[in-house]
Design a protein around this motif. Structure first.
Motif, PDB file in Angstrom:
ATOM      1  N   GLU A 246       0.791  -1.192  -0.063  1.00 58.49           N
ATOM      2  CA  GLU A 246      -0.129  -0.063  -0.004  1.00 58.49           C
ATOM      3  C   GLU A 246       0.924   1.308  -0.004  1.00 58.49           C
ATOM      4  O   GLU A 246       0.533   2.188  -0.590  1.00 58.49           O
TER       5      GLU A 246
ATOM      6  N   TRP B  37       0.899   4.141  -2.855  1.00 57.05           N
ATOM      7  CA  TRP B  37       0.821   5.583  -2.589  1.00 57.05           C
ATOM      8  C   TRP B  37       1.918   6.381  -3.144  1.00 57.05           C
ATOM      9  O   TRP B  37       1.579   7.401  -3.608  1.00 57.05           O
TER      10      TRP B  37
ATOM     11  N   SER C 123       1.608   9.247  -5.669  1.00 60.10           N
ATOM     12  CA  SER C 123       2.199  10.722  -5.211  1.00 60.10           C
ATOM     13  C   SER C 123       2.787  11.358  -6.193  1.00 60.10           C
ATOM     14  O   SER C 123       2.853  12.296  -6.777  1.00 60.10           O
TER      15      SER C 123
END
Length: 70
Positions: free
Chosen positions: A37, A41, A45
């Motif tokens: 995860e 992310w 990003s």
């Protein structure tokens, strides 16, 4: 019967040493999921931060280099 109930029932049938192994494996899977995860992310990003930059003019050209490696 739900999946977690089935797992619980089966785990109860195992000796304590195997139950400890299962607990270790569950913790390993949780850690693996957290890392996955975090990578997702991070990638999202970076993609968001870089979006639109492909349309920008470059700040430097090859002529700006003092040494050319090739």
């Amino acid at each position: 019967m739900t999946l977690d109930q089935k797992i619980y029932q089966d785990v109860q049938k195992l000796p304590a040493s195997f139950q400890e192994e299962i607990l270790d494996f569950i913790r390993y899977l949780l850690m693996k999921a957290e890392r996955q995860e975090a990578r997702e992310w991070s990638s999202l990003s970076l993609s968001s931060a870089m979006s639109g930059m492909e349309d920008e003019e470059p700040l430097y050209t090859l002529a700006d280099l003092k040494v050319v490696f090739g």
